[in-house]
Structure formats: structure tokens, C-alpha cells
Write a protein that holds these residues in place. Structure first.
Motif, PDB file in Angstrom:
ATOM      1  N   LYS A  86       0.854  -1.193   0.000  1.00 63.69           N
ATOM      2  CA  LYS A  86       0.000   0.000   0.000  1.00 63.69           C
ATOM      3  C   LYS A  86       0.882   1.232   0.000  1.00 63.69           C
ATOM      4  O   LYS A  86       1.765   1.376   0.838  1.00 63.69           O
ATOM      5  CB  LYS A  86      -0.927   0.008   1.207  1.00 63.69           C
ATOM      6  N   LYS A  87       0.651   2.140  -0.937  1.00 62.18           N
ATOM      7  CA  LYS A  87       1.436   3.365  -1.027  1.00 62.18           C
ATOM      8  C   LYS A  87       0.497   4.562  -0.907  1.00 62.18           C
ATOM      9  O   LYS A  87      -0.639   4.529  -1.381  1.00 62.18           O
ATOM     10  CB  LYS A  87       2.176   3.435  -2.361  1.00 62.18           C
ATOM     11  N   PHE A  88       0.995   5.592  -0.297  1.00 59.64           N
ATOM     12  CA  PHE A  88       0.188   6.807  -0.201  1.00 59.64           C
ATOM     13  C   PHE A  88       1.104   8.017  -0.329  1.00 59.64           C
ATOM     14  O   PHE A  88       2.297   7.951  -0.060  1.00 59.64           O
ATOM     15  CB  PHE A  88      -0.580   6.870   1.127  1.00 59.64           C
ATOM     16  N   LYS A  89       0.508   9.094  -0.745  1.00 55.62           N
ATOM     17  CA  LYS A  89       1.208  10.371  -0.694  1.00 55.62           C
ATOM     18  C   LYS A  89       0.241  11.427  -0.175  1.00 55.62           C
ATOM     19  O   LYS A  89      -0.963  11.359  -0.425  1.00 55.62           O
ATOM     20  CB  LYS A  89       1.778  10.756  -2.060  1.00 55.62           C
ATOM     21  N   MET A  90       0.811  12.345   0.574  1.00 51.02           N
ATOM     22  CA  MET A  90      -0.002  13.406   1.144  1.00 51.02           C
ATOM     23  C   MET A  90      -0.075  14.566   0.149  1.00 51.02           C
ATOM     24  O   MET A  90       0.932  14.967  -0.418  1.00 51.02           O
ATOM     25  CB  MET A  90       0.595  13.892   2.466  1.00 51.02           C
ATOM     26  N   LEU A 105      -5.151  19.186   3.981  1.00 51.42           N
ATOM     27  CA  LEU A 105      -4.395  17.953   3.723  1.00 51.42           C
ATOM     28  C   LEU A 105      -5.332  16.840   3.271  1.00 51.42           C
ATOM     29  O   LEU A 105      -6.428  16.682   3.810  1.00 51.42           O
ATOM     30  CB  LEU A 105      -3.646  17.517   4.976  1.00 51.42           C
ATOM     31  N   SER A 106      -4.883  16.084   2.293  1.00 56.31           N
ATOM     32  CA  SER A 106      -5.609  14.897   1.863  1.00 56.31           C
ATOM     33  C   SER A 106      -4.578  13.846   1.461  1.00 56.31           C
ATOM     34  O   SER A 106      -3.380  14.125   1.408  1.00 56.31           O
ATOM     35  CB  SER A 106      -6.553  15.213   0.696  1.00 56.31           C
ATOM     36  N   LYS A 107      -5.044  12.647   1.204  1.00 55.23           N
ATOM     37  CA  LYS A 107      -4.099  11.591   0.842  1.00 55.23           C
ATOM     38  C   LYS A 107      -4.559  10.885  -0.422  1.00 55.23           C
ATOM     39  O   LYS A 107      -5.761  10.801  -0.705  1.00 55.23           O
ATOM     40  CB  LYS A 107      -3.964  10.584   1.989  1.00 55.23           C
ATOM     41  N   GLU A 108      -3.577  10.422  -1.186  1.00 56.34           N
ATOM     42  CA  GLU A 108      -3.844   9.590  -2.354  1.00 56.34           C
ATOM     43  C   GLU A 108      -3.256   8.209  -2.085  1.00 56.34           C
ATOM     44  O   GLU A 108      -2.082   8.084  -1.720  1.00 56.34           O
ATOM     45  CB  GLU A 108      -3.234  10.218  -3.602  1.00 56.34           C
ATOM     46  N   ILE A 109      -4.074   7.168  -2.248  1.00 52.87           N
ATOM     47  CA  ILE A 109      -3.682   5.830  -1.820  1.00 52.87           C
ATOM     48  C   ILE A 109      -3.760   4.859  -2.989  1.00 52.87           C
ATOM     49  O   ILE A 109      -4.676   4.916  -3.814  1.00 52.87           O
ATOM     50  CB  ILE A 109      -4.588   5.347  -0.672  1.00 52.87           C
ATOM     51  N   ALA A 131      -7.457  -0.470  11.957  1.00 51.43           N
ATOM     52  CA  ALA A 131      -7.504   0.576  12.983  1.00 51.43           C
ATOM     53  C   ALA A 131      -6.429   1.625  12.715  1.00 51.43           C
ATOM     54  O   ALA A 131      -6.653   2.829  12.916  1.00 51.43           O
ATOM     55  CB  ALA A 131      -7.312  -0.036  14.371  1.00 51.43           C
ATOM     56  N   LEU A 132      -5.261   1.182  12.244  1.00 52.64           N
ATOM     57  CA  LEU A 132      -4.180   2.118  11.902  1.00 52.64           C
ATOM     58  C   LEU A 132      -4.602   3.028  10.750  1.00 52.64           C
ATOM     59  O   LEU A 132      -4.305   4.229  10.754  1.00 52.64           O
ATOM     60  CB  LEU A 132      -2.925   1.336  11.528  1.00 52.64           C
ATOM     61  N   GLU A 133      -5.301   2.462   9.765  1.00 50.69           N
ATOM     62  CA  GLU A 133      -5.810   3.280   8.655  1.00 50.69           C
ATOM     63  C   GLU A 133      -6.735   4.385   9.155  1.00 50.69           C
ATOM     64  O   GLU A 133      -6.616   5.546   8.759  1.00 50.69           O
ATOM     65  CB  GLU A 133      -6.575   2.396   7.660  1.00 50.69           C
ATOM     66  N   ARG A 134      -7.654   4.029  10.034  1.00 57.95           N
ATOM     67  CA  ARG A 134      -8.594   5.025  10.553  1.00 57.95           C
ATOM     68  C   ARG A 134      -7.860   6.095  11.363  1.00 57.95           C
ATOM     69  O   ARG A 134      -8.168   7.287  11.271  1.00 57.95           O
ATOM     70  CB  ARG A 134      -9.654   4.337  11.422  1.00 57.95           C
ATOM     71  N   ALA A 135      -6.891   5.649  12.166  1.00 62.61           N
ATOM     72  CA  ALA A 135      -6.127   6.603  12.983  1.00 62.61           C
ATOM     73  C   ALA A 135      -5.329   7.560  12.096  1.00 62.61           C
ATOM     74  O   ALA A 135      -5.193   8.749  12.421  1.00 62.61           O
ATOM     75  CB  ALA A 135      -5.191   5.846  13.924  1.00 62.61           C
ATOM     76  N   PHE A 136      -4.823   7.063  10.981  1.00 59.26           N
ATOM     77  CA  PHE A 136      -4.038   7.908  10.093  1.00 59.26           C
ATOM     78  C   PHE A 136      -4.901   9.013   9.490  1.00 59.26           C
ATOM     79  O   PHE A 136      -4.463  10.164   9.359  1.00 59.26           O
ATOM     80  CB  PHE A 136      -3.396   7.069   8.989  1.00 59.26           C
TER      81      PHE A 136
END
Length: 205
Positions: A86-90, A105-109, A131-136
């Protein structure tokens, strides 16, 4: 300032125009100060709830990872986590709040956070990663609000200083100078009338 001013009608008109602009500027800046204060209060309320949410989500994430660790072999945990798919950029954009440029701020995943087989992993690992995804997501929102709050607080301090300078220095001093010139012009006018009357008396005599 009073000693260096030219007591002329031209200067009087110029100062009257200047004090009018200063009064309008003071009113606009006061409105801006009040609106920024209102925005800050609202963001502060949002931040209080958001911080509590982030703390709860991080605590839940940590608890789930600890449970996953307790139910899996260490080598299976390493194998599950060492090849992320899984890759993301802010992505940062900007909005304007009362002429203050604030970040959004938003993220692209791409991909999935669960990049492992299920034969050697427990369900707790799946729950922990979700849960980590939601926290992020909440952390991004918190960072955005914190930065907005910081920038607005800086602008509020600057606006307050400008309002105070106009209210306590520029406007009173300009009004005092206007009164000084007005008095000087009135005194000169009375002197001229007195001289004219004397000349008239001389002519009549």
C-alpha cells in the motif's frame, strides 16, 4: 509632530482624508480581528474533540497490535509486514480564511494495507491494520487543524497590533494635529480680521 506640521488648509484637508481612511481601516481590521477570534474558538473546540478521537484510535491500534503479537509467531509478523503493497502520498492544497492562507491535507492511496497471506496471520493483525488506517485519517485532520490554528493565531496577533496602533496612536495623533491646525487657522483668521478692521479705521479716519 505638531511643531513640524504646516498649518495650512491643504494640510488640514489631507489630514482629514487620512483620519477618515484610518477610521475605516480600524473598523475593517476590528471586524477581521473579531471574525478570526470566532474562527479560532470554533477550531479549538474541534481540536479538543479531534485530539480525544486520535488518542482513542491510537490506543485501540496499539492494543490490537499487542494482541496480534501475542497470537502470532515473531517470524510470521516480520514476514507479514516486510513487503508493503500500500502506497500513499499526502497532498496539500490551500484555502483562505479571512485572507489567511491555510493548508488542507488529503491523501492519495494505492494498494491494500493487508499485503500478506492469511494462513499464518491472525484476525487481530487485520483489525490492527484497519484501525491504523482510521487513525491515520484522523491524524491528517488533526495536523491540518493544528496548522490552521497556528496560522490564524499569528494573524490574530498581527491584526490586534495594527488595530491598537490605529486606535491609540495614529487616529488620536492625527485628530490632535487637525485640531492644532484648525486652531492655528482660526487664530490667523482672527488676526487678519483685526488688521482689516484697523486698516478700515485708518481709512475712515
Amino acid at each position: 509632530m505638531l511643531q513640524n506640521v504646516n498649518a495650512t488648509r491643504m494640510e488640514l484637508l489631507s489630514l482629514r482624508k487620512r483620519v477618515g481612511l484610518a477610521l475605516r481601516g480600524h473598523r475593517l481590521l476590528s471586524e477581521k480581528r473579531d471574525e478570526i477570534s470566532r474562527q479560532l474558538i470554533q477550531i479549538a473546540r474541534d481540536l479538543r474533540d479531534l485530539r480525544s478521537k486520535v488518542e482513542a484510535e491510537l490506543l485501540e491500534t496499539t492494543r490490537r497490535f499487542m494482541m496480534a503479537r501475542a497470537t502470532m509467531e515473531p517470524e510470521h509478523i516480520r514476514a507479514a509486514m516486510e513487503v508493503p503493497t500500500k502506497k500513499f502520498k499526502m497532498v496539500m492544497s490551500f484555502a483562505s480564511i479571512m485572507s489567511v492562507k491555510v493548508p488542507q491535507l488529503s491523501k492519495e492511496i494505492e494498494g491494500d494495507i493487508m499485503c500478506y497471506g492469511f494462513a499464518t496471520t491472525s484476525g487481530e493483525m487485520d483489525i490492527a491494520l484497519r484501525a491504523l488506517e482510521r487513525a491515520f485519517d484522523s491524524l491528517l485532520e488533526l495536523a491540518e487543524k493544528e496548522k490552521q490554528c497556528q496560522l490564524l493565531a499569528t494573524e490574530l496577533q498581527s491584526t490586534r497590533r495594527r488595530v491598537n496602533v490605529l486606535e491609540h496612536v495614529v487616529i488620536p495623533e492625527t485628530q490632535e494635529t487637525i485640531k492644532y491646525i484648525y486652531d492655528k487657522l482660526g487664530e490667523a483668521e482672527r488676526d487678519n480680521i483685526s488688521r482689516l478692521m484697523k486698516i478700515a479705521d485708518i481709512i475712515r479716519g
